[in-house]
Design an enzyme around this catalytic site. Structure first.
Site, PDB file in Angstrom:
ATOM      1  N   LYS A 174      55.820  38.380  46.108  1.00 32.98           N
ATOM      2  CA  LYS A 174      56.648  37.508  46.958  1.00 32.98           C
ATOM      3  C   LYS A 174      58.075  37.432  46.401  1.00 32.98           C
ATOM      4  O   LYS A 174      59.050  37.567  47.126  1.00 32.98           O
ATOM      5  CB  LYS A 174      56.049  36.095  47.039  1.00 32.98           C
ATOM      6  N   ARG A 229      52.088  25.925  51.073  1.00 32.29           N
ATOM      7  CA  ARG A 229      50.969  26.414  50.280  1.00 32.29           C
ATOM      8  C   ARG A 229      49.681  25.678  50.598  1.00 32.29           C
ATOM      9  O   ARG A 229      48.643  25.961  50.008  1.00 32.29           O
ATOM     10  CB  ARG A 229      51.296  26.164  48.815  1.00 32.29           C
ATOM     11  N   ARG A 236      54.280  41.105  33.625  1.00 34.31           N
ATOM     12  CA  ARG A 236      55.474  40.574  34.283  1.00 34.31           C
ATOM     13  C   ARG A 236      56.389  39.910  33.251  1.00 34.31           C
ATOM     14  O   ARG A 236      55.938  39.275  32.318  1.00 34.31           O
ATOM     15  CB  ARG A 236      55.104  39.527  35.325  1.00 34.31           C
ATOM     16  N   ARG A 296      56.124  34.106  31.695  1.00 34.57           N
ATOM     17  CA  ARG A 296      55.870  32.778  32.258  1.00 34.57           C
ATOM     18  C   ARG A 296      54.657  32.135  31.597  1.00 34.57           C
ATOM     19  O   ARG A 296      53.663  32.802  31.323  1.00 34.57           O
ATOM     20  CB  ARG A 296      55.628  32.900  33.764  1.00 34.57           C
ATOM     21  N   ARG A 343      44.825  30.025  39.439  1.00 33.88           N
ATOM     22  CA  ARG A 343      45.801  30.167  40.527  1.00 33.88           C
ATOM     23  C   ARG A 343      45.206  30.969  41.685  1.00 33.88           C
ATOM     24  O   ARG A 343      45.451  30.665  42.850  1.00 33.88           O
ATOM     25  CB  ARG A 343      47.081  30.855  40.014  1.00 33.88           C
TER      26      ARG A 343
HETATM   27  P1  AP5 Z   1      56.171  38.894  41.740  1.00 36.17           P
HETATM   28  O1  AP5 Z   1      57.145  39.382  42.757  1.00 36.17           O
HETATM   29  O2  AP5 Z   1      56.696  38.104  40.600  1.00 36.17           O
HETATM   30  O3  AP5 Z   1      54.943  38.170  42.461  1.00 36.17           O
HETATM   31  P2  AP5 Z   1      54.840  36.764  43.182  1.00 36.17           P
HETATM   32  O4  AP5 Z   1      54.055  36.974  44.429  1.00 36.17           O
HETATM   33  O5  AP5 Z   1      56.186  36.136  43.306  1.00 36.17           O
HETATM   34  O6  AP5 Z   1      53.912  36.031  42.140  1.00 36.17           O
HETATM   35  P3  AP5 Z   1      53.991  34.595  41.495  1.00 36.17           P
HETATM   36  O7  AP5 Z   1      53.145  34.658  40.262  1.00 36.17           O
HETATM   37  O8  AP5 Z   1      55.404  34.150  41.348  1.00 36.17           O
HETATM   38  O9  AP5 Z   1      53.278  33.772  42.593  1.00 36.17           O
HETATM   39  P4  AP5 Z   1      52.696  32.358  42.478  1.00 36.17           P
HETATM   40  O10 AP5 Z   1      52.511  32.039  43.901  1.00 36.17           O
HETATM   41  O11 AP5 Z   1      51.505  32.264  41.618  1.00 36.17           O
HETATM   42  O12 AP5 Z   1      53.801  31.546  41.672  1.00 36.17           O
HETATM   43  P5  AP5 Z   1      54.939  30.508  42.104  1.00 36.17           P
HETATM   44  O13 AP5 Z   1      56.071  30.684  41.190  1.00 36.17           O
HETATM   45  O14 AP5 Z   1      55.182  30.555  43.565  1.00 36.17           O
HETATM   46  O15 AP5 Z   1      55.394  40.173  41.183  1.00 36.17           O
HETATM   47  C1  AP5 Z   1      54.520  40.047  40.094  1.00 36.17           C
HETATM   48  C2  AP5 Z   1      54.765  41.166  39.065  1.00 36.17           C
HETATM   49  O16 AP5 Z   1      54.350  42.405  39.594  1.00 36.17           O
HETATM   50  C3  AP5 Z   1      56.228  41.362  38.691  1.00 36.17           C
HETATM   51  O17 AP5 Z   1      56.270  41.721  37.331  1.00 36.17           O
HETATM   52  C4  AP5 Z   1      56.694  42.517  39.574  1.00 36.17           C
HETATM   53  O18 AP5 Z   1      57.736  43.263  38.977  1.00 36.17           O
HETATM   54  C5  AP5 Z   1      55.430  43.322  39.712  1.00 36.17           C
HETATM   55  N1  AP5 Z   1      55.260  43.950  41.015  1.00 36.17           N
HETATM   56  C6  AP5 Z   1      55.526  43.410  42.232  1.00 36.17           C
HETATM   57  N2  AP5 Z   1      55.204  44.254  43.223  1.00 36.17           N
HETATM   58  C7  AP5 Z   1      54.689  45.353  42.616  1.00 36.17           C
HETATM   59  C8  AP5 Z   1      54.152  46.583  43.105  1.00 36.17           C
HETATM   60  N3  AP5 Z   1      54.059  46.864  44.389  1.00 36.17           N
HETATM   61  N4  AP5 Z   1      53.723  47.459  42.205  1.00 36.17           N
HETATM   62  C9  AP5 Z   1      53.792  47.204  40.891  1.00 36.17           C
HETATM   63  N5  AP5 Z   1      54.281  46.077  40.357  1.00 36.17           N
HETATM   64  C10 AP5 Z   1      54.728  45.156  41.210  1.00 36.17           C
HETATM   65  O19 AP5 Z   1      54.236  29.117  41.795  1.00 36.17           O
HETATM   66  C11 AP5 Z   1      53.928  28.723  40.481  1.00 36.17           C
HETATM   67  C12 AP5 Z   1      53.280  27.353  40.473  1.00 36.17           C
HETATM   68  O20 AP5 Z   1      54.185  26.360  41.015  1.00 36.17           O
HETATM   69  C13 AP5 Z   1      52.006  27.192  41.318  1.00 36.17           C
HETATM   70  O21 AP5 Z   1      50.860  27.609  40.624  1.00 36.17           O
HETATM   71  C14 AP5 Z   1      52.039  25.683  41.598  1.00 36.17           C
HETATM   72  O22 AP5 Z   1      51.559  24.969  40.510  1.00 36.17           O
HETATM   73  C15 AP5 Z   1      53.507  25.374  41.772  1.00 36.17           C
HETATM   74  N6  AP5 Z   1      53.954  25.447  43.175  1.00 36.17           N
HETATM   75  C16 AP5 Z   1      54.884  26.311  43.694  1.00 36.17           C
HETATM   76  N7  AP5 Z   1      55.051  26.100  45.007  1.00 36.17           N
HETATM   77  C17 AP5 Z   1      54.213  25.073  45.347  1.00 36.17           C
HETATM   78  C18 AP5 Z   1      53.909  24.404  46.578  1.00 36.17           C
HETATM   79  N8  AP5 Z   1      54.508  24.757  47.727  1.00 36.17           N
HETATM   80  N9  AP5 Z   1      52.981  23.418  46.548  1.00 36.17           N
HETATM   81  C19 AP5 Z   1      52.378  23.065  45.400  1.00 36.17           C
HETATM   82  N10 AP5 Z   1      52.610  23.648  44.212  1.00 36.17           N
HETATM   83  C20 AP5 Z   1      53.529  24.645  44.182  1.00 36.17           C
HETATM   84 MG    MG Z   2      57.099  34.442  42.429  1.00 31.46          MG
END
Ligand code: AP5
Ligand code: MG
Length: 212
Positions: free
Chosen positions: A13, A88, A123, A156, A167
């Site tokens: 994402k 979410r 990552r 992270r 997660r």
């Molecule tokens: P990356 O692009 O970083 O993936 P992502 O989908 O952004 O993954 P996240 O871990 O950020 O998602 P998340 O939803 O768990 O975390 P968030 O920060 O939103 O890609 C991942 C890795 O793979 C990178 O190293 C990239 O380079 C690599 N990659 C990507 N595509 C690739 C490909 N095709 N091939 C190879 N490598 C690739 O949320 C974190 C926390 O915040 C949650 O757990 C929760 O506690 C809280 N939170 C956030 N939003 C809310 C909400 N709306 N409500 C409640 N709690 C919330």
């Molecule tokens: Mg992310």
């Protein structure tokens, strides 16, 4: 374009959001990045959110809804936005609809659970500007240093196998139902995550009807 990105942790994402942001000339709003910045700055929201994030649980809906409503009312969002990580839960999706914000498309990036744990362990993220990197698939030019701002690259706190598992469970139980919610509204499109970032981008552009 007002766009929502949905997908499991590590689906890409943040990575695809950054590419789409450049392509479409609109900002990405990552609620995860907002919360991590709040933790770093020691704000009230950050203090409250830390324990949830560290355990891989969701931060309570009312906090997230308030945060996103405030952000969406800022002037830059009038030109369009990409929401990464919000909504979410079904309650968050309903609150967004009720607030009158128009959504054009909801893009789900699909990726199998098996690939996720391994991918996330490699990552890295810029400690200053939060740009995403990967030790194999998206290496910085200089080890440990952000290409864009020179910031230090860090791992992270929630990218450990135990928290990743939590997660993923939370994603399947609480977030996946929003796909059905948006499908019923005729807004859901899907892209399948590929092994290379550029190949996923092709799928993403195709799903959104953008020129590659
Ligand atoms: P990356 O692009 O970083 O993936 P992502 O989908 O952004 O993954 P996240 O871990 O950020 O998602 P998340 O939803 O768990 O975390 P968030 O920060 O939103 O890609 C991942 C890795 O793979 C990178 O190293 C990239 O380079 C690599 N990659 C990507 N595509 C690739 C490909 N095709 N091939 C190879 N490598 C690739 O949320 C974190 C926390 O915040 C949650 O757990 C929760 O506690 C809280 N939170 C956030 N939003 C809310 C909400 N709306 N409500 C409640 N709690 C919330
Ligand atoms: Mg992310």
């Amino acid at each position: 374009m007002n766009l929502i990105l949905v997908g499991p942790p590590g689906a890409g994402k943040g990575t695809q959001g950054e590419i789409l942001s450049k392509k479409l000339g609109i900002d990405t709003i990552s609620t995860g990045a907002m919360l991590r910045a709040a933790i770093k700055n020691g704000t009230e929201v950050g203090k409250m959110a830390k324990s949830y994030i560290d355990e891989g649980k969701l931060v309570p809906d009312e906090v997230m809804i308030r945060l996103v409503k405030e952000r969406l009312s800022e002037p830059d969002c009038a030109n369009g936005f990409i929401l990464d990580g919000f909504p979410r839960t079904t309650a968050q999706a309903e609150a967004l609809t009720e607030s009158g914000v128009k959504i054009d498309k909801v893009l789900s990036i699909e990726l199998a659970d098996e690939i996720i744990v391994e991918r996330l362990s490699s990552r890295r993220e810029c400690s200053k500007c939060a740009a995403p990197y990967h030790l194999i698939f998206n290496k910085p030019k200089v080890d440990g240093v952000c290409d864009k701002c020179g910031g230090e690259l860090i791992q992270r706190a929630d990218d450990n196998p135990e928290t990743i598992k939590n997660r993923l469970n939370v994603y399947h139980e609480q977030t996946e139902p929003i796909k059905e919610y948006y499908d019923k509204l005729g807004l859901l499109v899907k892209a399948y995550g590929q092994e290379e970032i550029a190949d996923t981008t092709k799928e993403v552009f195709k799903a959104l009807g953008l020129e590659v």
